[in-house]
Design an enzyme around this catalytic site. Structure first.
Site, PDB file in Angstrom:
ATOM      1  N   GLU A  49       4.517  -5.383   0.089  1.00 49.11           N
ATOM      2  CA  GLU A  49       5.582  -4.380   0.224  1.00 49.11           C
ATOM      3  C   GLU A  49       6.099  -4.300   1.654  1.00 49.11           C
ATOM      4  O   GLU A  49       7.142  -3.691   1.915  1.00 49.11           O
ATOM      5  CB  GLU A  49       5.088  -3.001  -0.225  1.00 49.11           C
ATOM      6  CG  GLU A  49       4.308  -2.209   0.805  1.00 49.11           C
ATOM      7  CD  GLU A  49       2.897  -2.716   1.059  1.00 49.11           C
ATOM      8  OE1 GLU A  49       2.251  -2.229   2.009  1.00 49.11           O
ATOM      9  OE2 GLU A  49       2.445  -3.611   0.304  1.00 49.11           O
ATOM     10  N   HIS A  63      -0.213  -7.231   2.225  1.00 50.46           N
ATOM     11  CA  HIS A  63       0.729  -6.178   1.825  1.00 50.46           C
ATOM     12  C   HIS A  63       2.105  -6.761   1.516  1.00 50.46           C
ATOM     13  O   HIS A  63       2.956  -6.880   2.406  1.00 50.46           O
ATOM     14  CB  HIS A  63       0.851  -5.129   2.935  1.00 50.46           C
ATOM     15  CG  HIS A  63      -0.307  -4.191   2.996  1.00 50.46           C
ATOM     16  ND1 HIS A  63      -0.335  -2.999   2.317  1.00 50.46           N
ATOM     17  CD2 HIS A  63      -1.494  -4.285   3.633  1.00 50.46           C
ATOM     18  CE1 HIS A  63      -1.484  -2.385   2.535  1.00 50.46           C
ATOM     19  NE2 HIS A  63      -2.210  -3.153   3.337  1.00 50.46           N
ATOM     20  N   CYS A  86      -4.679  -4.909  -1.287  1.00 49.79           N
ATOM     21  CA  CYS A  86      -5.579  -4.547  -0.191  1.00 49.79           C
ATOM     22  C   CYS A  86      -6.898  -3.958  -0.730  1.00 49.79           C
ATOM     23  O   CYS A  86      -7.642  -4.660  -1.387  1.00 49.79           O
ATOM     24  CB  CYS A  86      -4.878  -3.609   0.790  1.00 49.79           C
ATOM     25  SG  CYS A  86      -5.649  -3.590   2.435  1.00 49.79           S
TER      26      CYS A  86
END
Length: 381
Positions: A358, A356, A272
């Site tokens: 994760e 993202h 990001c």
């Protein structure tokens, strides 16, 4: 008792509804998120610092709030706008209502407005500054305040959300996840006596990131985003992680200088804001998106494999593909607008993605990226 509240935009539009959460008045860039769930993760994502977030899904708060779903230790956004607030959540994990949570955090919520109309205005005219208030309900006054409030562009919002000092991430391995912790990209077993050491530079990092790095068998030290290269290298890392964070990356000249030194010496992985800073450090340029990408349903093409990933995203800026030097390749593209979603250095172990990995949008489409980073630190034979 219903409390009146209003949101005024800099273009003169005013939305009237009822308040929840705290009392007061705030300004911020008004943006929208298209996720159907995950509102607590959105509230606690430091990348939303400086913004008033509107949820496009109409009913928010229905499963309550619990301590396990936080992505940081505070609510980072400035205001929260929904169509309808659920006041009686139903979930066995719920510990409090969304109203109670925002009240305790000192954050203003607004419900009962036409969020479709608000989102359409943002999509047509672009993200803009707004003022959310429970204390001043005069339309002309609120519009004037919105027009006079500082814009997000050009300001360093990272210093508000980064940690004050360095510390080792100590959350236990594998206690959090409900999927196999060994993605195909990494086939080795974690050896606690020989864990590769990752220094995670925190510009406003979500907690799920160091959790993933730990589950990859890495020891993780989290450091403030203002640390210089010499201070970071003094931790003797095997690799460097560049975190997400809020706002415009261009004012973060201190971080860009640090990254320029680090990419010459260590493997680097950015997510990001981290990939935006990485791109700037390698000679690229940044531009502001009209209304940004925020949601859990963004399709991304991996150009290397031809596979499409469903991703979670939260950014209002993007790298310009044409500005990248010849030794940096674009690896991932957003299929909605063809903006850059991933880059990789052709000669050094340096890469990053705009989305993202994760998060669990796909739900696990992008976890392989942590395995790729792990292999750069200490390849498994």
């Amino acid at each position: 008792m219903r409390r009146p509240a209003k949101l005024a935009l800099a273009d003169g539009t005013v939305f009237e509804g009822t308040a929840f959460g705290a009392e007061g008045e705030v300004y911020g860039e008004v943006v929208f998120n298209t996720s159907m769930t995950g509102y607590q993760e959105i509230l606690t994502d430091p990348s939303y610092n400086g913004q008033i977030v509107t949820m496009t899904y109409p009913l928010i708060g229905n499963y309550g709030i619990n301590s396990g779903d936080a992505e940081s230790g505070r609510v980072a956004l400035r205001g929260f706008v929904v169509r309808e607030l659920c006041e009686e959540p139903s979930n066995y994990r719920s510990e409090q209502t969304l109203d109670e949570y925002l009240r305790a955090a000192g954050v203003i919520g607004l419900q009962g407005i036409d969020t479709r109309a608000l989102v359409r205005r943002i999509r047509v005219h672009g993200a803009m500054t707004g003022v959310l208030s429970t204390t001043d309900l005069d339309d002309s006054s609120l519009v004037r305040k919105a027009q006079e409030s500082p814009q997000l562009v050009g300001h360093d919002l990272v210093r508000d959300v980064m940690p004050d000092s360095s510390q080792e991430w100590a959350e236990p391995l594998s206690d959090f996840f409900h999927y196999p912790v060994t993605p195909p990209a990494w086939s080795g077993a974690a050896d606690s006596s020989d864990e590769p050491h990752v220094v995670a530079i925190d510009f406003g990092m979500k907690w799920n990131i160091p959790r993933h790095l730990r589950d990859m068998g890495c020891r993780v030290t989290v450091v403030p985003g203002t640390l210089g290269a010499d201070e970071i290298l003094a931790h003797n890392p095997d690799g460097i992680f560049l975190s997400n964070g809020p706002g415009d990356p261009r004012p973060l000249e201190y971080a860009i200088r640090t990254i320029q030194e680090l990419v010459e010496q260590k493997p680097v992985f950015g997510i990001c804001l981290g990939v935006q800073l990485l791109g700037l450090a390698m000679g690229g340029e940044i531009f502001k998106l009209k209304f940004g990408h925020r949601g859990a349903n963004q399709p991304v093409l991996d150009k290397r494999t031809g596979k499409v990933e469903i991703t979670t995203q939260n950014h209002g800026f993007a790298l310009s593909a044409d500005s990248l030097p010849d030794n940096v390749e674009v690896t991932h593209l957003n299929l909605n607008d063809n903006t850059v979603e991933g880059i990789r250095h052709k000669e050094r172990p340096v890469f990053g993605v705009q989305y993202h990995p994760e998060a669990s949008a796909g739900p696990h489409d992008s976890h392989y990226l942590f395995g790729e980073f792990r292999n750069l630190l200490q390849p498994v034979t």
